[in-house]
Design a protein around this motif. Structure first.
Motif, PDB file in Angstrom:
ATOM      1  N   LEU A  93     -21.985  22.933  23.856  1.00 43.07           N
ATOM      2  CA  LEU A  93     -20.691  22.269  23.963  1.00 43.07           C
ATOM      3  C   LEU A  93     -20.013  22.733  25.245  1.00 43.07           C
ATOM      4  CD1 LEU A  93     -19.461  22.555  20.258  1.00 43.07           C
ATOM      5  CD2 LEU A  93     -20.659  20.657  21.361  1.00 43.07           C
ATOM      6  N   PRO A  94     -19.706  21.815  26.152  1.00 40.36           N
ATOM      7  CA  PRO A  94     -19.143  22.232  27.453  1.00 40.36           C
ATOM      8  C   PRO A  94     -17.780  22.907  27.336  1.00 40.36           C
ATOM      9  CG  PRO A  94     -19.071  19.845  27.207  1.00 40.36           C
ATOM     10  CD  PRO A  94     -19.886  20.359  26.072  1.00 40.36           C
ATOM     11  N   LYS A  95     -17.006  22.583  26.318  1.00 41.62           N
ATOM     12  CA  LYS A  95     -15.681  23.164  26.158  1.00 41.62           C
ATOM     13  C   LYS A  95     -15.625  24.231  25.065  1.00 41.62           C
ATOM     14  CE  LYS A  95     -14.268  20.424  29.305  1.00 41.62           C
ATOM     15  NZ  LYS A  95     -13.921  20.937  30.672  1.00 41.62           N
TER      16      LYS A  95
ATOM     17  N   PRO B 253     -19.993  20.598  13.766  1.00 41.55           N
ATOM     18  CA  PRO B 253     -18.645  20.890  14.288  1.00 41.55           C
ATOM     19  C   PRO B 253     -18.670  20.871  15.816  1.00 41.55           C
ATOM     20  CG  PRO B 253     -19.714  22.904  13.558  1.00 41.55           C
ATOM     21  CD  PRO B 253     -20.666  21.787  13.237  1.00 41.55           C
ATOM     22  N   PHE B 254     -17.647  20.292  16.422  1.00 42.80           N
ATOM     23  CA  PHE B 254     -17.653  20.191  17.889  1.00 42.80           C
ATOM     24  C   PHE B 254     -16.341  20.647  18.510  1.00 42.80           C
ATOM     25  CE2 PHE B 254     -16.219  16.152  16.226  1.00 42.80           C
ATOM     26  CZ  PHE B 254     -15.194  15.754  17.063  1.00 42.80           C
ATOM     27  N   GLY B 255     -15.608  21.519  17.843  1.00 39.82           N
ATOM     28  CA  GLY B 255     -14.391  22.062  18.432  1.00 39.82           C
ATOM     29  C   GLY B 255     -13.290  22.228  17.410  1.00 39.82           C
TER      30      GLY B 255
ATOM     31  N   ALA C  48     -15.460  15.307  25.468  1.00 44.69           N
ATOM     32  CA  ALA C  48     -16.606  15.890  26.177  1.00 44.69           C
ATOM     33  C   ALA C  48     -17.575  16.552  25.202  1.00 44.69           C
ATOM     34  CB  ALA C  48     -16.113  16.890  27.230  1.00 44.69           C
ATOM     35  N   ASN C  49     -17.045  17.319  24.252  1.00 46.13           N
ATOM     36  CA  ASN C  49     -17.919  17.972  23.272  1.00 46.13           C
ATOM     37  C   ASN C  49     -18.613  16.949  22.375  1.00 46.13           C
ATOM     38  OD1 ASN C  49     -17.281  20.484  24.231  1.00 46.13           O
ATOM     39  ND2 ASN C  49     -15.898  21.018  22.554  1.00 46.13           N
ATOM     40  N   PHE C  50     -17.861  15.921  21.952  1.00 47.69           N
ATOM     41  CA  PHE C  50     -18.436  14.936  21.052  1.00 47.69           C
ATOM     42  C   PHE C  50     -19.558  14.154  21.730  1.00 47.69           C
ATOM     43  CE2 PHE C  50     -18.532  10.621  19.294  1.00 47.69           C
ATOM     44  CZ  PHE C  50     -18.779  10.897  17.962  1.00 47.69           C
ATOM     45  N   MET C  51     -19.357  13.750  22.954  1.00 43.28           N
ATOM     46  CA  MET C  51     -20.392  12.990  23.638  1.00 43.28           C
ATOM     47  C   MET C  51     -21.599  13.863  23.980  1.00 43.28           C
ATOM     48  SD  MET C  51     -19.015  10.219  23.272  1.00 43.28           S
ATOM     49  CE  MET C  51     -20.573   9.480  23.732  1.00 43.28           C
TER      50      MET C  51
END
Length: 352
Positions: A179-181, A288-290, A301-304
Motif C-alpha cells: 500500500l503506497p500510503k 483492509p487498505f487504510g 491510491a491504496n484501493f487501486m
C-alpha cells in the motif's frame, strides 16, 4: 359359545363354575380380547380397590361394580369427569404430550427483520446512501468516510467476490500488496533466524528476534506479534509450529512474503504497509487498505493498488468473468457497492 365369551370378556372377576377347568385357567392367563386404551385407567383403579368387582362393558372397558362408598371412603373417579386435557392422540385418553422446547441460539434467537428496532445512527445512514446503486470509486470512498461516525478511527475495507473455487489448486488467489500510503496501523514483527542475521533483523526494526528459544516460547503459547518472518534455513524447525500458527494465519509462507532470505527488506516492507490477502472458501477476498481518516486521495491510491494486485495475480484456472461483485465499507459502516466496469477502467486510467 356364550359362556366362553362371557368368561373371556371378564378379566378381573373371579371365575364362575361354568368357567372351571383347564380352558378357564388358560383364558384367565391369556385373555382372548385385549382391552382398549380407554380401559387402562379403570383397570388401575380396579387393582387399587381389590374389594370391588369388575365386569367388562361391551367396549371392553372394565366398569366397577361397587356399592355406594362409605362416608370415610373416597368416591370412585368417574372417567367422564376428567377434563379434555387428558385426551391422548390415539383414540384413548391420557396425559397430553408436549414436545420439549429448547432455547433458541445463534441466528434463530434473533428477532425477525420486521420486529427489529433500528438505531438512530442506522436510520441516518440509510438516508445518505442508496442500497441498490452502484458507485464509482471516488464517490464510494467519499460516502464511506461520510458514514463512518463512530468514536474510534475505523478501518477502510474492501471485499471482492471472485469467480474462483479455492478447492482447486489452479484457482487459489494468495498474494501481497504494498500500500503506497500505508495501513495506518503499527505492525509488531517477530523474526525467526540464526547467526549473523539476528543482528540484521534487530537493526532493521524487528520487535522480536529469536531462534530455537523463540520457537519454544511459541509452543508455550507466546503470540504477542502480528507478523512472523522466517529465513529459509529456519523452515525445517518452523514446520513443527504448523498446528499452532496455521489456524491463526501466522505461518511463514513464501507467497505471503514472510519467508525471505533478505530479512531487512521483508521487515521494511511490512512496516511500511505490505498487506497479505487471500480468498476464503467461498471465493471472497477481504482486504483492509487504510483508515477512514486518511485523505481521500490516499484511500484511492491504496484501493487501486489492491485492485491492480488482484488483476496481476489472476490464477491460471480462472475462467469466464473474473470479478463478480466489489464493495467497500468501514469497520462499523454499511457496505457500498461499486460498479466493476468503472472500477477497472479507473484503475487503468490511474496506472497510466
Amino acid at each position: 359359545m356364550a359362556t366362553a365369551a362371557a368368561c373371556a370378556s371378564s378379566l378381573l372377576a373371579p371365575p364362575s363354575a361354568a368357567c372351571a377347568g383347564p380352558a378357564a385357567a388358560s383364558s384367565a392367563l391369556f385373555p382372548t380380547s385385549v382391552p382398549s386404551l380407554r380401559a387402562y385407567p379403570r383397570l388401575l383403579l380396579a387393582f387399587r380397590r381389590p374389594a370391588a368387582a369388575a365386569v367388562a362393558d361391551p367396549q371392553g372397558a372394565a366398569v366397577l361394580e361397587d356399592d355406594e362408598p362409605a362416608e370415610d371412603d373416597e368416591a370412585p373417579v368417574q372417567f367422564d369427569d376428567v377434563n379434555d386435557d387428558y385426551e391422548d392422540g390415539y383414540g384413548g385418553r391420557g396425559p397430553a404430550f408436549t414436545a420439549p422446547t429448547r432455547p433458541r441460539t445463534g441466528k434463530a434467537a434473533l428477532p425477525l427483520k420486521r420486529d427489529r428496532t433500528r438505531s438512530k445512527r442506522y436510520l441516518e445512514i440509510q438516508k445518505l446512501r442508496e442500497s441498490k446503486k452502484e458507485y464509482d470509486v471516488p464517490a464510494a470512498l467519499s460516502l464511506m468516510k461520510q458514514v463512518a461516525n463512530t468514536r474510534f478511527v475505523e478501518s477502510a475495507e474492501a471485499h471482492f467476490r471472485m469467480n474462483l473455487d479455492p478447492k482447486y489448486n489452479d484457482q487459489q488467489l494468495r498474494a501481497t500488496v504494498n500500500l503506497p500510503k500505508g495501513t495506518g496501523q503499527t505492525v509488531k514483527i517477530a523474526v525467526l533466524t540464526q547467526g549473523e542475521k539476528i543482528d540484521e533483523a534487530r537493526a532493521a526494526g524487528a520487535d522480536i528476534v529469536g531462534s530455537d528459544d523463540l520457537i519454544e516460547q511459541i509452543k508455550g503459547g507466546f503470540m504477542e506479534f502480528d507478523k512472523l518472518i522466517a529465513s529459509p534455513d529456519m523452515m525445517p524447525k518452523v514446520a513443527s509450529l504448523g498446528k499452532i500458527l496455521g489456524p491463526r494465519g501466522l505461518m511463514p509462507n513464501p507467497k505471503a512474503g514472510t519467508v525471505s532470505p533478505n530479512i531487512t527488506q521483508a521487515i521494511d516492507e511490512f512496516k511500511k504497509g505490505k498487506v497479505e490477502f487471500r480468498v476464503d472458501k467461498t471465493g471472497i477476498a477481504h482486504i483492509p487498505f487504510g483508515k477512514v481518516n486518511f485523505p481521500e486521495e490516499d484511500l484511492i491510491a491504496n484501493f487501486m493498488a489492491v485492485v491492480r494486485s488482484i488483476e496481476r495475480n489472476k490464477p491460471s484456472g480462472a475462467k469466464g468473468i473474473y470479478w463478480k461483485t466489489a464493495y467497500v465499507c468501514s469497520s462499523m459502516g454499511p457496505s457500498i457497492k461499486l460498479n466493476i466496469k468503472e472500477m477497472l477502467d479507473y484503475g487503468a486510467d490511474s496506472s497510466n
